[in-house]
Design a protein around this motif. Structure first.
Motif, short mmCIF file in Angstrom:
data_model
loop_
_atom_site.label_atom_id
_atom_site.label_comp_id
_atom_site.label_asym_id
_atom_site.label_seq_id
_atom_site.Cartn_x
_atom_site.Cartn_y
_atom_site.Cartn_z
N SER A 32 -14.40 2.18 2.71
CA SER A 32 -13.77 3.39 2.17
C SER A 32 -12.33 3.14 1.72
O SER A 32 -11.92 3.61 0.65
CB SER A 32 -13.81 4.54 3.17
OG SER A 32 -13.01 4.27 4.31
N LEU A 33 -11.57 2.40 2.49
CA LEU A 33 -10.18 2.15 2.12
C LEU A 33 -10.10 1.30 0.86
O LEU A 33 -9.29 1.57 -0.04
CB LEU A 33 -9.43 1.48 3.27
CG LEU A 33 -9.40 2.26 4.60
CD1 LEU A 33 -8.61 1.49 5.64
CD2 LEU A 33 -8.86 3.66 4.41
N GLU A 34 -10.94 0.31 0.77
CA GLU A 34 -10.98 -0.54 -0.41
C GLU A 34 -11.41 0.26 -1.65
O GLU A 34 -10.91 0.02 -2.75
CB GLU A 34 -11.91 -1.73 -0.18
CG GLU A 34 -11.43 -2.69 0.90
CD GLU A 34 -11.74 -2.24 2.34
OE1 GLU A 34 -11.30 -2.96 3.26
OE2 GLU A 34 -12.39 -1.20 2.54
N ALA A 35 -12.32 1.22 -1.44
CA ALA A 35 -12.75 2.07 -2.56
C ALA A 35 -11.58 2.90 -3.08
O ALA A 35 -11.39 3.02 -4.30
CB ALA A 35 -13.89 2.99 -2.11
N ILE A 36 -10.79 3.45 -2.19
CA ILE A 36 -9.61 4.22 -2.61
C ILE A 36 -8.64 3.32 -3.35
O ILE A 36 -8.09 3.70 -4.39
CB ILE A 36 -8.95 4.91 -1.40
CG1 ILE A 36 -9.88 5.99 -0.83
CG2 ILE A 36 -7.59 5.52 -1.79
CD1 ILE A 36 -9.44 6.56 0.51
N MET A 72 -3.68 6.21 8.80
CA MET A 72 -4.49 6.17 7.59
C MET A 72 -3.69 5.60 6.42
O MET A 72 -4.18 4.71 5.71
CB MET A 72 -4.99 7.58 7.26
CG MET A 72 -5.80 7.68 5.99
SD MET A 72 -6.45 9.35 5.69
CE MET A 72 -4.94 10.25 5.34
N HIS A 73 -2.47 6.09 6.23
CA HIS A 73 -1.63 5.60 5.13
C HIS A 73 -1.32 4.11 5.29
O HIS A 73 -1.35 3.36 4.31
CB HIS A 73 -0.33 6.40 5.04
CG HIS A 73 -0.52 7.81 4.56
ND1 HIS A 73 -0.99 8.12 3.31
CD2 HIS A 73 -0.28 9.00 5.17
CE1 HIS A 73 -1.05 9.43 3.17
NE2 HIS A 73 -0.62 9.99 4.28
N ALA A 78 -2.29 -1.50 3.50
CA ALA A 78 -2.65 -2.89 3.81
C ALA A 78 -3.68 -3.45 2.85
O ALA A 78 -3.77 -4.66 2.67
CB ALA A 78 -3.15 -3.00 5.25
N VAL A 79 -4.47 -2.56 2.20
CA VAL A 79 -5.47 -3.02 1.23
C VAL A 79 -5.07 -2.65 -0.19
O VAL A 79 -5.88 -2.74 -1.12
CB VAL A 79 -6.89 -2.48 1.56
CG1 VAL A 79 -7.36 -3.02 2.90
CG2 VAL A 79 -6.95 -0.97 1.50
N GLY A 80 -3.82 -2.22 -0.37
CA GLY A 80 -3.32 -1.91 -1.71
C GLY A 80 -3.65 -0.53 -2.21
O GLY A 80 -3.64 -0.29 -3.41
N GLY A 81 -3.93 0.40 -1.30
CA GLY A 81 -4.28 1.76 -1.71
C GLY A 81 -3.29 2.79 -1.22
O GLY A 81 -2.39 2.48 -0.44
N ARG A 82 -3.48 4.03 -1.69
CA ARG A 82 -2.61 5.12 -1.25
C ARG A 82 -3.32 6.46 -1.45
O ARG A 82 -4.19 6.60 -2.30
CB ARG A 82 -1.30 5.12 -2.01
CG ARG A 82 -1.43 5.60 -3.42
CD ARG A 82 -0.14 5.63 -4.24
NE ARG A 82 -0.40 6.16 -5.55
CZ ARG A 82 -1.11 5.58 -6.50
NH1 ARG A 82 -1.66 4.41 -6.29
NH2 ARG A 82 -1.30 6.16 -7.66
#
Length: 186
Positions: A32-36, A72-73, A78-82
């Motif tokens: 999910s984090l990578e998808a964001i 969460m932020h 850490a994976v380049g998302g926000r």
């Protein structure tokens, strides 16, 4: 503006019938984090619209909710998302507020915050019928993921018309990015 609205529990992180009451209980759903992050890199602004009735029920306080969101932020960074903004309803069901999903108050707040006249076509992703019901009156694109409560709901067949069902947030993101690229080439 390419805007996307996500529910939190059951879409971004694992859900619990006992509520997510501490940062330790906040565990991202795989992918999910990578998808964001992928969506962000394609120019999408991602916001969260989430019922957090654990506050109104006295299960946790604002300090704890802020700590959960910090986690969460940080995990996203850490994976380049926000996530651009988090909108939440702190009320218990018996408060009969206008912001608790399935009412559309959070979505009206999002439209005002981003100075949008309406949310026609803005993709909204949830794992429950109430997520879809809150987004529907504002014309959002309705998307249900099978994570969280979504697996139980997806096969019942009583989803609002036009609802698209995805295995998880990663599958939704892949489909949205493909659709966006295809329409941009046309």
């Amino acid at each position: 503006m390419k805007l996307l609205i996500l529910d939190r529990d059951g879409v971004i992180n694992e859900d619990s019938d006992d509520f997510i009451k501490s940062p330790d209980e906040w565990v991202p759903i795989p992918g999910s984090l990578e998808a964001i992050a992928r969506l962000n890199h394609e120019g999408w602004h991602v916001v969260v619209a989430s019922n957090q009735s654990g506050i109104g029920r006295g299960l946790f306080d604002m300090t704890t909710l802020n700590a959960i969101h910090r986690k969460m932020h940080k995990a996203l960074a850490a994976v380049g998302g926000r996530i651009d903004a988090v909108f939440f309803c702190p009320h218990a069901p018996e408060d009969h507020c206008s912001c608790r999903k399935p009412k559309p108050g959070l979505f009206h707040d999002i439209a005002r915050r981003f100075e949008l006249e309406n949310l026609d076509g803005v993709p909204s992703v949830g794992d429950s019928v109430r997520d879809l019901q809150a987004a529907q009156p504002l014309g959002c694109g309705l998307n249900l993921v099978r994570t969280g409560k979504g697996e139980r709901i997806a096969d019942l067949g009583n989803l609002p018309a036009g609802t698209r069902v995805h295995d998880d947030l990663a599958a939704f993101a892949d489909g949205l990015m493909l659709q966006t690229r295809t329409s941009e080439k046309a």
